[in-house]
Design an enzyme around this catalytic site. Structure first.
Site, PDB file in Angstrom:
ATOM      1  N   LYS A  96       0.837  -1.195   0.000  1.00 39.73           N
ATOM      2  CA  LYS A  96       0.000   0.000   0.000  1.00 39.73           C
ATOM      3  C   LYS A  96       0.874   1.247   0.000  1.00 39.73           C
ATOM      4  CE  LYS A  96      -3.822   2.232   2.502  1.00 39.73           C
ATOM      5  NZ  LYS A  96      -4.744   2.156   3.663  1.00 39.73           N
ATOM      6  N   SER A 171      -9.476   2.412   2.597  1.00 42.75           N
ATOM      7  CA  SER A 171      -8.558   3.158   1.778  1.00 42.75           C
ATOM      8  C   SER A 171      -7.493   2.291   1.101  1.00 42.75           C
ATOM      9  CB  SER A 171      -7.851   4.217   2.648  1.00 42.75           C
ATOM     10  OG  SER A 171      -7.058   3.598   3.661  1.00 42.75           O
ATOM     11  N   SER A 195     -10.061   0.208   6.751  1.00 43.50           N
ATOM     12  CA  SER A 195      -9.420   0.343   5.441  1.00 43.50           C
ATOM     13  C   SER A 195      -8.756  -0.912   4.894  1.00 43.50           C
ATOM     14  CB  SER A 195      -8.406   1.489   5.471  1.00 43.50           C
ATOM     15  OG  SER A 195      -9.062   2.728   5.542  1.00 43.50           O
TER      16      SER A 195
END
Length: 504
Positions: A96, A171, A195
């Site tokens: 990420k 996210s 997330s």
């Protein structure tokens, strides 16, 4: 750099901003004294920084375009080859884009940070490489990780690999989308309000938010230290357990950690669920926007676990809703203080800081208009809470959080697991580019009613797929006591082996 002395006019302005009234001669007195303090700043500036050494070579890579982005899920392609042996040897992984990979650009989903290149690897990155994984690049994430939808990432929204134009969840949008699309075997995500679990649910993969502090956050850009979590996203429960084994455990640099070691989570995968006590949390099915079809898919999964030998009992947990409410002052005031006003650094805690990130991120003030609507809203709420109430509601929420935490500890004396829908909805259509602020924010926050509670309590929570509605995945969430990840994996593996979720 040279640590510059403030002028007397600057010092007078600083005093005013701190609500002090100084006479001109007093300003001169303080100006004469401050130089000794700043000499210490200069000495620190002259010393080399303390950052981990780079252990695995890598090339800078490139920013993909067109079809290579996999629906905008890839931010940057850059291969880093890990050790020749290890638990993850032969596995590919996406990182990420709020997680440091040295020498590879990181923009945390925001054009305001574009061009920043970390100088050291996050602990979790080093651990995956030590275990033999091959990193293929950085996965797109939502702007500063503050959206449960996948429409707030710069430069473009991330599409759900199962249906273009629909949200991949946020996210950790790119992380889940790349795993679901088969681009990588595994991915790392982060979770402060859901997330990891939100995109896992929307994309039909497995996402684990571990116990708060189990996985080191060293080298990751924070939102708020008391809700920051990092966890694995994979296609299977077995791979998820394997990746958590690799990244969990103290690193000696993260103050969030309390010495809990990693476990052999894979050892729990074949134990079955016979005798497990599972509470079906009524409040988790009663969210205002709960889709009846989603609720029924999750209840059907609970019945499957019951047929496999678990004792499943309906259960009311009033503190579930309260925990979600607590997130608002904790999250909004906390993110304003640490991620924004603190430039992504942390005060009043011991741990390795990314000084270069702080230097780069402080320029957000010159580009604040470019921040996402959901981030702007939370920042304004946080600032109002700070100005109008002096932080009392953040403090009171943290106090109440302790009571809620104790209530869950008592609850897990009677139950091994809690079960509920991960989200009240399946993936929604992404808003148009010219959508109103209200619609953009709604699509960013509409799904966190169940997930945010366990960022507040810190309990481990996993989303795994349990069926589809109109071809879009449904996630069920399993929650355990602190450091109860093995029990979650035990039940999740039994369920995964018993069903073909895509046919449900």
């Amino acid at each position: 750099m040279t640590v510059r002395m403030p002028s007397t006019a600057e010092l007078a302005d600083i005093a005013t901003s701190l609500h002090m009234t100084l006479l001109p001669d007093q300003v001169q007195d303080y100006h004469a004294l401050i130089g000794g303090f700043l000499a210490d700043y200069q000495m620190i500036d002259d010393l080399p920084d303390e950052v981990p050494q780079l252990r695995y070579p890598r090339a800078p890579g490139h920013r993909p375009e067109g079809e290579e982005t996999c629906g905008n899920a890839w931010y940057w392609k850059a291969m880093v080859q890990g050790a020749p042996t290890g638990k993850l040897h032969g596995r590919t992984i996406a990182i990420k884009d709020n997680i440091n990979v040295a020498g590879v650009p990181m923009m945390n989903g925001s054009a305001t940070l574009e061009g920043f290149v970390p100088s050291f690897d996050a602990t979790v990155v080093t651990r995956t490489l030590d275990a033999g994984a091959t990193i293929l690049g950085k996965a797109t994430c939502e702007q500063f990780c503050l959206s449960g939808g996948s429409h707030t990432s710069d430069p473009a929204p991330v599409h759900n690999p199962r249906r273009s134009g629909y949200s991949a969840g946020g996210s950790s949008s790119g992380s889940a989308a790349l795993v679901a699309a088969g681009e990588v075997d595994m991915a790392l995500g982060t979770d402060q309000g859901g997330s990891v679990r939100i995109p896992a649910s929307f994309c039909g993969v497995v996402g684990m938010k571990p116990t708060h502090g189990l996985v080191p956050y060293t080298g990751l850009m924070p939102i708020e230290a008391t809700v920051d979590h990092c966890g694995p996203i994979t296609r299977t429960v077995r791979d998820n357990a394997l990746l958590l084994e690799v990244i969990a455990g103290p690193d000696g640099m993260d103050a969030r950690q309390r010495g809990a070691p990693a476990e052999d989570y894979s050892a729990a995968l074949d134990r079955g669920v016979r005798g497990l006590r599972i509470g079906l949390v009524e409040e988790g099915f009663a969210l205002p926007n709960m889709m009846p079809q989603v609720a029924e898919k999750v209840r059907a999964a609970a019945r499957t676990l019951e047929r496999l030998g678990a004792a499943v009992t309906p259960l009311s947990v009033p503190d579930h809703s309260l925990a979600t409410t607590l997130w608002t002052p904790i999250g909004c005031e906390g993110l304003l203080a640490q991620m924004m006003l603190g430039n992504g650094g942390g005060h009043n805690s011991i741990g390795l800081q990314d000084v270069a990130l702080i230097d780069r991120h402080r320029s957000w003030r010159d580009q604040a208009d470019a921040l996402s609507a959901s981030l702007k809203l939370c920042m304004m709420v946080g600032e109002y809470g700070r100005r109008a109430f002096g932080g009392r509601y953040h403090a009171k929420a943290q106090n109440i959080r302790l009571r809620v935490k104790r209530s869950y500890e008592r609850l897990f004396d009677a139950y091994d697991l809690l079960l509920m829908p991960t989200l009240p909805i399946v993936a929604s259509k992404m808003p148009a580019a010219d959508a109103s602020v209200a619609e953009i924010v709604a699509r960013a926050l509409e799904m966190i009613g169940n997930t945010a509670a366990y960022d507040v309590t810190g309990n481990p929570a996993m989303s795994l797929p349990c069926g589809t509605v109109d071809g879009l995945p449904v996630g069920l969430m399993l929650v355990a006591r602190d450091h109860g990840e093995s029990i979650i994996y035990q039940a999740a593996a039994a369920y995964e082996q018993a069903v073909d979720w895509e046919a449900l």
